[in-house]
Every structure is written in C-alpha cells, then in structure tokens.
Design a protein around this motif. Structure first.
Motif, PDB file in Angstrom:
ATOM      1  N   GLU B   8       0.842  -1.213   0.000  1.00 60.96           N
ATOM      2  CA  GLU B   8       0.000   0.000   0.000  1.00 60.96           C
ATOM      3  C   GLU B   8       0.871   1.254   0.000  1.00 60.96           C
ATOM      4  O   GLU B   8       0.603   2.204  -0.738  1.00 60.96           O
ATOM      5  CB  GLU B   8      -0.933   0.043   1.222  1.00 60.96           C
ATOM      6  CG  GLU B   8      -2.046  -0.996   1.207  1.00 60.96           C
ATOM      7  CD  GLU B   8      -1.532  -2.378   1.579  1.00 60.96           C
ATOM      8  OE1 GLU B   8      -0.818  -2.501   2.607  1.00 60.96           O
ATOM      9  OE2 GLU B   8      -1.812  -3.342   0.828  1.00 60.96           O
ATOM     10  N   GLU B   9       1.910   1.245   0.855  1.00 64.68           N
ATOM     11  CA  GLU B   9       2.814   2.405   0.891  1.00 64.68           C
ATOM     12  C   GLU B   9       3.413   2.639  -0.493  1.00 64.68           C
ATOM     13  O   GLU B   9       3.469   3.767  -0.984  1.00 64.68           O
ATOM     14  CB  GLU B   9       3.950   2.179   1.901  1.00 64.68           C
ATOM     15  CG  GLU B   9       3.505   2.233   3.347  1.00 64.68           C
ATOM     16  CD  GLU B   9       4.582   1.691   4.314  1.00 64.68           C
ATOM     17  OE1 GLU B   9       4.553   2.094   5.478  1.00 64.68           O
ATOM     18  OE2 GLU B   9       5.434   0.871   3.892  1.00 64.68           O
ATOM     19  N   MET B  10       3.850   1.530  -1.097  1.00 67.97           N
ATOM     20  CA  MET B  10       4.469   1.658  -2.418  1.00 67.97           C
ATOM     21  C   MET B  10       3.478   2.220  -3.432  1.00 67.97           C
ATOM     22  O   MET B  10       3.809   3.083  -4.240  1.00 67.97           O
ATOM     23  CB  MET B  10       4.980   0.289  -2.879  1.00 67.97           C
ATOM     24  CG  MET B  10       5.596   0.296  -4.255  1.00 67.97           C
ATOM     25  SD  MET B  10       7.017   1.413  -4.384  1.00 67.97           S
ATOM     26  CE  MET B  10       8.304   0.403  -3.699  1.00 67.97           C
ATOM     27  N   ALA B  11       2.231   1.724  -3.326  1.00 67.89           N
ATOM     28  CA  ALA B  11       1.219   2.196  -4.277  1.00 67.89           C
ATOM     29  C   ALA B  11       1.016   3.700  -4.161  1.00 67.89           C
ATOM     30  O   ALA B  11       0.853   4.396  -5.175  1.00 67.89           O
ATOM     31  CB  ALA B  11      -0.104   1.459  -4.052  1.00 67.89           C
ATOM     32  N   SER B  12       1.057   4.206  -2.929  1.00 67.70           N
ATOM     33  CA  SER B  12       0.807   5.644  -2.797  1.00 67.70           C
ATOM     34  C   SER B  12       2.035   6.455  -3.223  1.00 67.70           C
ATOM     35  O   SER B  12       1.904   7.522  -3.830  1.00 67.70           O
ATOM     36  CB  SER B  12       0.313   5.985  -1.387  1.00 67.70           C
ATOM     37  OG  SER B  12       1.393   6.268  -0.540  1.00 67.70           O
ATOM     38  N   ILE B  13       3.239   5.946  -2.931  1.00 69.08           N
ATOM     39  CA  ILE B  13       4.449   6.629  -3.425  1.00 69.08           C
ATOM     40  C   ILE B  13       4.422   6.659  -4.952  1.00 69.08           C
ATOM     41  O   ILE B  13       4.704   7.663  -5.587  1.00 69.08           O
ATOM     42  CB  ILE B  13       5.733   5.903  -2.948  1.00 69.08           C
ATOM     43  CG1 ILE B  13       5.851   5.989  -1.425  1.00 69.08           C
ATOM     44  CG2 ILE B  13       6.971   6.513  -3.621  1.00 69.08           C
ATOM     45  CD1 ILE B  13       7.011   5.204  -0.851  1.00 69.08           C
ATOM     46  N   PHE B  14       4.013   5.520  -5.512  1.00 69.92           N
ATOM     47  CA  PHE B  14       4.003   5.416  -6.977  1.00 69.92           C
ATOM     48  C   PHE B  14       3.033   6.414  -7.593  1.00 69.92           C
ATOM     49  O   PHE B  14       3.345   7.082  -8.575  1.00 69.92           O
ATOM     50  CB  PHE B  14       3.634   3.991  -7.410  1.00 69.92           C
ATOM     51  CG  PHE B  14       3.634   3.818  -8.901  1.00 69.92           C
ATOM     52  CD1 PHE B  14       4.793   3.473  -9.577  1.00 69.92           C
ATOM     53  CD2 PHE B  14       2.476   4.043  -9.642  1.00 69.92           C
ATOM     54  CE1 PHE B  14       4.793   3.342 -10.956  1.00 69.92           C
ATOM     55  CE2 PHE B  14       2.467   3.921 -11.017  1.00 69.92           C
ATOM     56  CZ  PHE B  14       3.634   3.566 -11.671  1.00 69.92           C
ATOM     57  N   SER B  15       1.864   6.536  -6.972  1.00 69.12           N
ATOM     58  CA  SER B  15       0.871   7.457  -7.525  1.00 69.12           C
ATOM     59  C   SER B  15       1.397   8.887  -7.534  1.00 69.12           C
ATOM     60  O   SER B  15       1.123   9.652  -8.462  1.00 69.12           O
ATOM     61  CB  SER B  15      -0.430   7.395  -6.727  1.00 69.12           C
ATOM     62  OG  SER B  15      -0.945   6.091  -6.782  1.00 69.12           O
TER      63      SER B  15
END
Ligand code: HEM
Ligand code: HEM
Ligand code: SF4
Ligand code: SF4
Ligand code: SF4
Ligand code: SF4
Ligand code: SF4
Lengths: 328, 330
Positions: B8-15
């Motif tokens: 989830e953290e990665m997904a938000s950094i990615f966005s």
C-alpha cells in the motif's frame, strides 16, 4: 405380447419411432454442440448395451442412438439423466430420470466459435446455451443457430433465427504502420471495405460487415475488437418442400439481450397466427409472416425491445428462394 | 540503497511519482489481442501501480515509449516548417533485463552511429528506467544465451512480493521518493537459465548466406512483420509525407516503424525492390540480428527476449532457425 406404445408421447420425449417395427432411436440434443467428452462414454454405453452399437451424429448437433428396443425406453431414459445434466439440456423438474421433453423447437446449434476458431467474434456455445434456457422446451417449430462470424459455418441463414457474430473494428491510427495487411485481408477474404488514404486506413462503414478479418491481420494492434459484442440477426431461412429460402438480414449491429427477447417474443406471434390446419402445430414462421405481413411480425417481435442507437434495422424484409408450392 | 515498503505504501508513493513523471509500463489490454476475447500485454501510460502487469512478459516491447510507432518530424506549410515539441515531462519506463539491454542497441543506432538522432535523443534524455526482475524465466526467451539476463543500467529496481514491495534506487533524484522506507539490501532477480537455449553460429561465411534454411523458413513466412514490430531491438523506420486533404499545401512528415519482412521495405522509385524473395528477407533479418550488427558494433543485436517466436502466426521459430544454422556452420 404386442407392443402398446403412445408414439405421440414418445416423440415428445425425444424418441424416434423408426421404420423398423419395435425399434426406436434415442435423440440427445447437445445445445451449442458443446459437450464434455465424458458424455461420449455414456452415449457409447447406451448404444452398446441397448442399441445396435451405432450412433448417428445429427445435423442439428445431437446424438441419435440407433436400434433401441422400444421396451427399453424407460430404462434408457434413466441412463440419459447424467447426459442431460452434463450437456445442459433445459429439463422440466418432473422429468428427472424420464428423459426430456422435446418437440417443435429444435436444438440451438452453433459453430465452434471463439473457444477455438481464430475468426469467431464470440462464444457461440455459450449464447446457444443461453437461448436454450430461454426457449426450451416448446412445441412450436423454431430453428435457431449461432455462428461466430460472417463465414457462417453454422449455416444460420437456413434458420428462422440466424445469429452472426460481428465486431465493430476499432482503429488507432497512431499504431498503424501502413503495412496494408488489413486492406488486403478485407479485399481477399471479405468485402473490400478498407482503403489507404494518406497512409492511414479509411473504413467504409456502409460496406463493412464486422467480420473482424482486419483485426486478425493487423500486426501492431492498430485494429482491435470493440468492447461490445455485436450480432447480425438473419431471419426466416429454411429449406423444405414448399419454398426454400435463405434467411435475410434484419438487424445489423444488434446486441445479445434484444435478440433473445425477439426470439421469445416471436413465440407469441406464432401462437396467435399459426394456421389452425398446421400439421402437428408445425408451420414455418416465414410462411406465417408471408400470410399476415411483416409489420404484424415486427409488432410482436419488437415488444419491449429498445435497440441500441448503432443497430441498423431493415424496415422491410423480402424473401425469394425457390417456390415449389405455386409452380404449375 | 534498498528499501522495503508495504504494498500500500508503495502504491501511494508510486501514484505521487506518476504525477511528476509520465510512466510507461506493460498493461493487460483486455480483449485487444489478435483473436476474440484474447488479451494483449503492451505498453501504455499508467498512473497507478496496480495497472502494471508484473508477471507476464509484454507481447509488444517497451520500444514504443522511446520510439513512437508514428512520430511527426515536422509540420509544413507553404514556406515554413515547425518541429513539434518533445516530451514535456520526464518519463519512467518499466522493463526487464533483456529489454534494458535492448536500450543499449537502440542508443547505438540512434545516438552512436555517426550522428545523433534529434528526436530519439530528446526523449531518451528525459527517460529513466525501472527494472522489473524475472523471478523465473519465461519459456521462449534465451537471454542467458545472449548474455542479456543481467544489467546494472537501471535507475530504479522495483519488486512486488506478496504484501511487500522492494526498491533499489540508483538514481539520486528518484531515491528521494523512497527515503521513508525501511532500509534493506535489495538486489534484482535475474534468471541464470532459460528453457530455450541458443547457440549462435560460429563461423559465418558467404556460404552461410546460401543456407537452405532461409528458403525453408522464408517459404513459410507470410511477411506480416510481427516479428519486427514486437522486437525491442528493431530500429527500422520509413518516412511518410502527409498532405492534408483540405489544403494540400500543408501537411506533415512522419517517421513510422518499418519491417524488413513486409512488402515495400526495399522498394525505391520506379517500383524496383531488392528483396522480393522471402528467403532473402529471412536471411537479412536473421543476419542482422546475429551477424551484421555485431560486425559493426562488436556485440549482437538480438537480446533473446523471445517475443518474435511468441508472436509469429506461422510458428516460425527464429531461435530454432539460429540453432539449426549454428549446427550447419559447425
Ligand atoms: C547517381 C545518381 C543517383 C544516386 C546514386 C541516387 C541514389 C539514391 C538512393 C540511394 C536513394 C534511396 C533509395 C532507398 O529508398 O533506399 C534514392 C532515392 C531517390 N532518388 Fe535517387 N539517386 C540518383 C539520382 C537520382 C535522380 C537523377 C533522381 C530524379 C530524377 C532521383 C530521384 C530519387 C527519388 C525520387 C528517390 C526516392 C525514392 C523513394 O523513396 O522511393 N535520384 N536515390
Ligand atoms: C548497380 C548499382 C547499384 C545497385 C544494384 C544498388 C543497390 C542498392 C540496394 C539494393 C540498396 C538497398 C540496401 C538495403 O536496403 O539494405 C542500396 C542502397 C544504397 N545505395 Fe545503392 N546500388 C547501386 C549503386 C549505388 C551507387 C553508385 C551509389 C552511390 C554513389 C549507391 C548508394 C547507395 C546508398 C547511399 C544506399 C543507402 C540508401 C538508404 O540508406 O536508404 N548505390 N543500393
Ligand atoms: S470488419 Fe469490416 S473492415 Fe474489417 S475486414 Fe471485415 S468487412 Fe473489412
Ligand atoms: S494491418 Fe494494421 S498496421 Fe497494417 S495497415 Fe492495417 S491497421 Fe495499419
Ligand atoms: S530478434 Fe526476437 S528474440 Fe531477438 S530481440 Fe528481437 S524479438 Fe527478441
Ligand atoms: S532490418 Fe529488419 S531486422 Fe533489422 S532492424 Fe530493421 S526491421 Fe529489424
Ligand atoms: S512474424 Fe513470422 S510470418 Fe510474420 S514476418 Fe515474421 S517470420 Fe514472417
């Protein structure tokens, strides 16, 4: 003891009373022609235990197990139960272990479709099975068939309702490399609806029949299929003794739900207008339309049908074919 | 430096990253394959992590993110030309080891082959590469045979593993985005063996060019060009001048991907063509991949991604052709 059999009942129970006295044949329709291979073993067992060891693969995609003594009908009907379940025949609840009721409305047949065929635009067996669930069992004489693309391998134009898969080709000019493969493909395999203009493709939308050849030819995915699946509905084809005729295009770029509705609606039309003299309540729907007029048919068929804006409907349909009935 | 995150953290950094960069990655295009109800995996701009297909090798390569299939070189009016603007944003391109090795081949042709290509250069300079590892080998690829199974040319390595995500950021600017994670040593997944193995022919002579193999395979080829269009290392293009229909004195010049297997490739004024025979085309393609390029630049063009074998409608296996050629040359 002489055989005492209600042949009318037997026929409506998917049995054929054969030319040989005392011998029947068990008919097992396979909706959409799609069949778990296990069924073959079951058919084999019945054929070898009760029949003469031979099976006829029927023109409407069924098995006809030959040479069964009519005394064995009940026992064979029991044996049919797992087959009926496996091929998905729409059996009445009270018919369990007693075969299935069949007459009039014929097996919905299908070409192999997009499970296998590179040309097919949809899953023909699934649609055939869906229609099966909607219209079976029924006494009225309806023939429906599904074919994957305009090649019409299922010969749907010989049916009251022929369903031909279409795709509305989607073109992304920025993926096109002007290789011409689609133009050549449409020209040689289909209707020649494409041309190259300024190195990009122009599709003649009036000519295009939605066969999808361009999509299969394109090496870059510049052509893809439409997300929506489209169908051409051809109507009132038949062969036979009076007036064999090819089914004609009625709806083009139509959708599945409306086609199913139209087929169901047509049952009410036939109930209303079938000739009282029709033998065994069998009269070709096309002849009924000839008698009462296309407008009447449309009135019934289109009840509660709201066609998509892109669907083209031919307002009047005329059939020709060969007339044996009024030749002198 | 490596970092670990929850998915989830990665997904938000990615966005957030996707707001600063144009991100190009393999995505599953539902139903867009050659046949009905068949998907295709190809590159597109993405804005969230879950759009990216990490498992299946893309059917079409990353190449179009650097070299558009159609690229307008300039617009012209009666007395002026205008060069379209280059990319406005920096871009991130997700790719695998073989593909990152292919970037070197594209650079060779477009930057280090006598002159620098203006259009390629301006996109290339704006591009950073995100490596997706290969936990297991694909079936058709032979990167190990071509020595392209590893790379250290990536700016970012990104791996998803269950509920966790790992990155290794070599690019300093990109690393900023990941500083919040738990530091952990991360190294990319590379394969060390492929089910497909290729042994290149050792002594290619003028005799090799006459091999019957080219006839055999050429006869089966339908000149569709798929093998070239999916290839991450094919660099050929053709020029098209378009004269706008409303005013034919205005228009544009485009460069568009070309394939040496498709009719028209060697056609010149007067309708002459130099490789009309399929065997010649097949020979030319194969030799370009495993001989000509190497002769000029010292390493092979083909990176062994296996896409050409996967896509050929006639089941022509280039890798098998090369292996058979290798045997002939022994
Ligand atoms: C010794 C003299 C010439 C040489 C060496 C020469 C060479 C070439 C070459 C190498 C090409 C590129 C072929 C390709 O597409 O790969 C070309 C294209 C072309 N040449 Fe020439 N050329 C000569 C004379 C001429 C003359 C006198 C004309 C016109 C009268 C001409 C008109 C063209 C045109 C129109 C093209 C473009 C053809 C195409 O893209 O299909 N050339 N020439
Ligand atoms: C009988 C004489 C000639 C023949 C049969 C011939 C044939 C060809 C062929 C087949 C190509 C295409 C190569 C390919 O696609 O890989 C080509 C390209 C070329 N030729 Fe020739 N050629 C001849 C004479 C010449 C001469 C005299 C010149 C220059 C003085 C020349 C300059 C070129 C150039 C520059 C190209 C590359 C064009 C490009 O990159 O598109 N050629 N020639
Ligand atoms: S879908 Fe239309 S354009 Fe495409 S090949 Fe068929 S008829 Fe031609
Ligand atoms: S087949 Fe595809 S790439 Fe070739 S001309 Fe047609 S749309 Fe363009
Ligand atoms: S030639 Fe085939 S295997 Fe080699 S890089 Fe191109 S697509 Fe991949
Ligand atoms: S010549 Fe053929 S094989 Fe070589 S880069 Fe061009 S398209 Fe690819
Ligand atoms: S993909 Fe196959 S058939 Fe098409 S050009 Fe390449 S080798 Fe020939």
């Amino acid at each position: 003891m002489s055989l005492d059999i209600n042949t009318k009942k037997a026929k409506k129970n998917a049995w054929r009373i054969t030319k040989e006295r005392g011998i029947g044949a068990s008919r097992i329709r396979v909706p959409g022609g799609y069949c778990d291979a296990e069924v073959l073993g079951m058919v084999q067992e019945i054929a070898q235990t009760y029949g003469n060891g031979y099976v006829h693969l029927t023109t409407r995609q069924g098995f006809e197990i030959e040479g069964i003594h009519l005394e064995d009908m009940e026992e064979v009907n029991k044996k049919l139960q797992p087959i009926i379940e496996k091929v998905g025949i729409n059996q009445n609840g009270e018919d369990k272990d007693k075969g299935y009721s069949a007459s009039g409305t014929r097996n919905v047949s299908a070409c192999i479709g997009n499970n296998v065929c590179p040309f097919a635009n949809y899953n023909t067996s699934n649609l055939a099975r869906r229609i099966d669930k909607e219209i079976f069992p029924n006494d009225l004489h309806f023939k429906v068939a599904c074919t994957g693309c305009s090649n019409d391998c299922a010969k749907v134009r010989m049916h009251d309702f022929g369903i031909i898969g279409q795709t509305m080709p989607q073109y992304d000019p920025m993926r096109c490399v002007s290789c011409n493969a689609c133009v050549k493909g449409c020209q040689s395999l289909s209707v020649g609806a494409l041309r190259l203009e300024n190195y990009k493709i122009v599709r003649d939308t009036e000519k295009c029949i939605g066969c999808g050849v361009c999509v299969t030819k394109c090496p870059t995915r510049a052509w893809t299929r439409s997300e929506k699946k489209y169908y051409k509905l051809t109507i009132m084809g038949r062969t036979g003794k009076k007036n064999p005729r090819l089914g004609k295009d009625w709806l083009i770029w139509a959708d599945e739900d409306n086609i199913v509705k139209i087929i169901k609606n047509t049952y009410a039309f036939v109930e209303e207008y079938i000739s009282p003299n029709a033998p065994a309540r069998k009269e070709h729907i096309g002849y009924i339309i000839d008698r009462v007029g296309f407008e009447k048919f449309k009135e019934y068929a289109l009840k509660d049908v709201e066609l998509m804006p892109e669907t083209i409907m031919n307002n009047t349909v005329y059939w020709d074919g060969i007339h044996f009935d009024n030749q002198h | 430096m490596g970092y670990k995150f929850s998915k989830e953290e990665m997904a938000s950094i990615f966005s957030k990253l996707a707001e600063d960069y144009d991100v190009f990655a393999p995505v599953v295009k539902k139903g867009d394959g050659t046949f009905s109800d068949v998907d295709v995996v190809r590159y597109d701009k993405v804005s969230s992590l879950d759009e990216i297909e990490f498992e299946k090798k893309s059917d079409y390569s990353f190449k179009e993110a650097l070299l558009p299939i159609n690229e307008t070189i300039f617009y012209f009016t009666e007395d002026e030309t205008t060069v379209p603007k280059g990319p406005a944003k920096e871009r991130l391109v997700f790719l695998r080891a073989c593909d990152l090795n292919a970037v070197k081949r594209l650079d060779q042709i477009y930057l280090k082959n006598g002159f620098e290509d203006f259009y390629y250069k301006r996109t290339r300079e704006m591009t950073k590469f995100v490596l997706m590892g290969c936990k297991e080998s694909c079936t058709s690829g032979f990167c190990v045979s071509m020595g392209t199974n590893t790379t250290d040319e990536y700016d970012l390595y990104l791996k998803l593993d269950g509920d966790n995500a790992y990155v290794e950021a070599k690019d300093e600017k990109l690393a900023e985005a990941f500083k919040s994670g738990n530091e952990e040593a991360v190294s990319p997944d590379f394969v060390s063996e492929n089910p497909t193995k290729v042994t290149l022919p050792k002594n290619i002579t003028p005799e090799t060019m006459k091999s019957e193999l080219f006839k055999e395979y050429g006869n089966r080829c339908i000149n569709c060009g798929r093998c070239n269009f999916v290839c991450p290392t094919c660099t050929c293009f053709t020029m098209q001048d378009i004269f706008y229909k409303d005013n034919e004195k205005n228009g544009e010049r485009r460069r568009v991907w070309a394939s040496c297997q498709v009719d028209g490739y060697t056609e010149i004024a007067g309708g002459h063509g130099f490789r009309s025979d399929n065997a010649d085309r097949m020979r030319f393609k194969v030799m370009h991949k495993i001989h000509d390029f190497e002769k000029r630049f010292g390493y092979h063009m083909c990176v062994g991604c296996g896409r050409c074998d996967d896509v050929c409608p006639e089941y022509i296996s280039y890798s098998n052709l090369v292996n058979r050629l290798g045997k002939e040359c022994e």
